[in-house]
Scaffold this active site. Structure first.
Site, PDB file in Angstrom:
ATOM      1  N   CYS A   1       1.327  15.573 -32.449  1.00 17.91           N
ATOM      2  CA  CYS A   1       2.552  16.353 -32.242  1.00 17.91           C
ATOM      3  C   CYS A   1       2.625  17.510 -33.232  1.00 17.91           C
ATOM      4  O   CYS A   1       1.966  18.522 -33.052  1.00 17.91           O
ATOM      5  CB  CYS A   1       3.764  15.432 -32.285  1.00 17.91           C
ATOM      6  SG  CYS A   1       5.181  16.129 -31.416  1.00 17.91           S
TER       7      CYS A   1
ATOM      8  N   HIS B   1       2.607  11.622 -28.518  1.00 21.55           N
ATOM      9  CA  HIS B   1       2.440  10.619 -29.585  1.00 21.55           C
ATOM     10  C   HIS B   1       1.668   9.421 -29.031  1.00 21.55           C
ATOM     11  O   HIS B   1       2.282   8.487 -28.518  1.00 21.55           O
ATOM     12  CB  HIS B   1       3.806  10.122 -30.066  1.00 21.55           C
ATOM     13  CG  HIS B   1       4.564  11.101 -30.886  1.00 21.55           C
ATOM     14  ND1 HIS B   1       4.485  11.142 -32.249  1.00 21.55           N
ATOM     15  CD2 HIS B   1       5.424  12.082 -30.526  1.00 21.55           C
ATOM     16  CE1 HIS B   1       5.274  12.100 -32.710  1.00 21.55           C
ATOM     17  NE2 HIS B   1       5.855  12.692 -31.683  1.00 21.55           N
TER      18      HIS B   1
ATOM     19  N   GLU C   1       0.350   7.014 -30.515  1.00 23.95           N
ATOM     20  CA  GLU C   1       0.481   5.770 -31.292  1.00 23.95           C
ATOM     21  C   GLU C   1       1.399   4.741 -30.634  1.00 23.95           C
ATOM     22  O   GLU C   1       1.246   3.540 -30.843  1.00 23.95           O
ATOM     23  CB  GLU C   1       0.971   6.062 -32.717  1.00 23.95           C
ATOM     24  CG  GLU C   1       2.388   6.609 -32.853  1.00 23.95           C
ATOM     25  CD  GLU C   1       2.467   8.136 -32.790  1.00 23.95           C
ATOM     26  OE1 GLU C   1       1.584   8.748 -32.159  1.00 23.95           O
ATOM     27  OE2 GLU C   1       3.417   8.715 -33.366  1.00 23.95           O
TER      28      GLU C   1
END
Ligand code: GLN
Length: 551
Positions: A398, A525, A527
């Protein structure tokens, strides 16, 4: 539907979330479909406007919900996909009730905490417990409800009362309460102290809730005498007093509880069937052993805002660890405070400056995670520059993509002062700009949020390989700014590859560099969708490349 409520006492941060997730995983291993709801008694509507440095990371869901990080634990432990409604806050409940009041739904009545707020809480829990979460559209069988905060807080009182009523609404046989508490050791003799737990259980019972199980956090295993004392004073069967002492890794927590027969005891109470074969639990044990057996180490420099609270980057840490487990290494995260990389720090804090640069130079890979606000931006740009020019594996997430693009504009295109308008409104070269659909007046829930599709532009890229040959990628977003579409041709002709774009081809989602071992950044993102056995592809790419560069 069976409900397993997990509450906490004495102090926060005892690992209630991990306990709730672990119990959920154990019940799932019996073949039941398990979902989870987190109650956060604060007044914010959601976690989106709260500082991660105060409260821990803001977790983002597929539907764009900005929620408490415990929902991340549930998703990872239970391998499920939750909705924004799975995080219930005081803000949400009151908004709903006040809206109904204005509509005239309670016409003639005085609207009160009991019964209107408490009814709304119970309706919410029942409704959300039934939302399918495992992707095949089936309703869950068991719902874990974690009550945030500690029992006795003014804020949680309406929720406690709602849960007290709820046990009768859903039937006592379908409801259990697990209370997580602390058993500290005080003094040279090292006696395990039960008083704090006695007090918190007393408080709970005064509110009309009696725990079925106690999960006691302690450094060492609970002694038999401690258990007996707790059982006696807390009105709990001695076999239901569970020791949650320190373990070598987080995956051991469910195993530790299982060893104390918790699944069987919960199953007896809720009339669940115990199966002989539990492959999920076996896999979990294997993972816990694997994690303990790792010897090699891979070091990633994480360039962010340094904070004592590692929870601020929880999912990023998890995604790195999942990737390291897969390549068979331990993950060593080296925290680098971004401002310390900046030239001014050389004057103001010379030791920290050289330490920060040493850390970057000795790491096997560099990661710039998401972030907001000005502080440390120049340091992050310098870190991206170092990684690009020195062939050091780099992952930008990001903001980490945005700084990599700014760095490229400045140093390859030679556009001095190139910046994001988030940090410099008057930049001569606005390389990252505010997105048209963002709001400048309202901060809550107004970013580009949640799951969006990225289309790969070519098969000839790392992304294609890492995402196993998928051309369409679905990942979660949380941003207000984007790479300036007007600058794409210029950047592309200078060698920056925009290999992933949104479905309209307008938004840049993935960048890569030709001829670099691994230079990869995403506007999304990744993750948030990482799982212990299925690490997030961009993170895996980083760790794999970092390991290679080490050897
Ligand atoms: N601050 C940047 C934006 O809003 C990046 C956000 C992030 O990293 N999550 O676009």
């Amino acid at each position: 539907m069976r409900y397993v409520v997990v509450s906490g006492g004495v102090l926060s941060g005892l690992g209630k979330g991990v306990t709730a997730s672990s119990i959920g995983m154990l019940l799932k291993s019996l073949g039941y479909r398990v979902t989870a709801i987190k109650i956060d008694p604060y007044l914010n509507s959601d976690a989106g406007t709260m500082s991660p440095f105060e409260h821990g990371e803001v977790f983002v869901l597929d539907d764009g919900g900005e929620v408490d990080l415990d929902l991340g634990n549930y998703e990872r432990f239970l391998d499920i996909t939750l909705t924004r409604d799975n995080n219930l806050t005081t803000g949400k409940v009151y908004s709903k009730v006040i809206e109904s009041e204005r509509r005239g739904d309670y016409l003639g009545k005085t609207v009160q905490v009991v019964p209107h707020i408490t009814d709304e809480i119970q309706d919410w829990l029942e409704r959300v417990a039934n939302i399918p979460v495992d992707g095949n559209g089936d309703q869950p069988d068991i719902c874990i409800i974690e009550l945030g905060g500690t029992v006795g807080d003014i804020e949680s009182a309406p929720f406690i009362e709602a849960l007290r009523q709820f046990q009768f609404r859903v039937g006592r046989e379908n409801f259990i309460l697990i209370h997580v508490s602390l058993v500290p050791v005080v003094g040279v003799v090292g006696e395990q102290k039960t008083k704090p737990t006695q007090h918190t259980v007393k408080e709970l019972r005064a509110a009309g809730l009696s725990p079925d199980f106690l999960v006691c956090r302690s450094e060492n295993p609970l002694e038999e005498a401690t258990k007996e004392k707790l059982a006696l004073f807390c009105h709990v069967d001695v076999s239901h007093v569970l020791s949650a002492h320190d373990v070598s890794n987080i995956y051991r927590v469910p195993i530790l509880l299982e060893e104390q027969n918790v699944t069987q005891m919960i199953a007896d109470k809720l009339k669940l069937n115990i199966t002989e074969k539990r492959p999920l639990l076996d896999a979990w044990k294997e993972m816990a052993n694997h994690v303990d057996s790792l010897t090699d180490e891979v070091t990633i420099a994480m360039v962010g805002k340094y904070t004592g609270l590692s929870d601020s980057y929880l999912s990023v840490i998890k995604a790195l660890q999942h990737s390291a487990f897969k390549v068979g290494s331990k993950m060593n995260i080296c925290w680098v405070e971004a401002t310390m990389l900046e030239p001014e720090s050389k004057e103001t804090s010379p030791d920290k400056y050289s330490q920060a640069w040493n850390d970057i130079k000795s790491a096997d890979g560099v990661l710039v995670p998401g972030g907001f606000g000005n502080r440390g931006i120049e340091g992050k740009i310098l870190a991206a520059n170092y990684a690009r020019e020195n062939g050091v594996p780099y992952l930008g997430v990001c903001l980490g993509l945005q700084v990599a693009v700014i760095e490229y504009a400045r140093n390859v295109l030679g556009l001095a002062g190139a910046n994001s308008t988030e940090f410099d409104e008057d930049t001569p070269h606005p390389t990252v700009i505010f997105m048209p659909e963002g709001s400048r007046t309202h901060m809550g829930g107004t970013m580009r949020l949640g799951s969006r599709q990225t289309n790969l532009q070519t098969e000839n890229c790392d992304a294609y390989r890492l995402y196993n040959g998928a051309m369409e990628i679905h990942e979660r977003h949380r941003h207000r700014y984007e790479v300036n579409p007007d600058m794409i041709p210029q950047l592309e002709s200078a060698g920056l590859r925009f290999v992933g774009k949104d479905t309209e081809g307008q938004r840049m989602e993935i960048i890569e560099l030709e001829g670099h071992p691994y230079f990869f950044a995403t506007q999304y993102h990744p993750e948030f969708k990482s799982r212990p056995t299925r690490p997030s592809p961009p993170f895996f790419g980083l760790v794999e490349a970092a390991l290679k560069s080490k050897n």
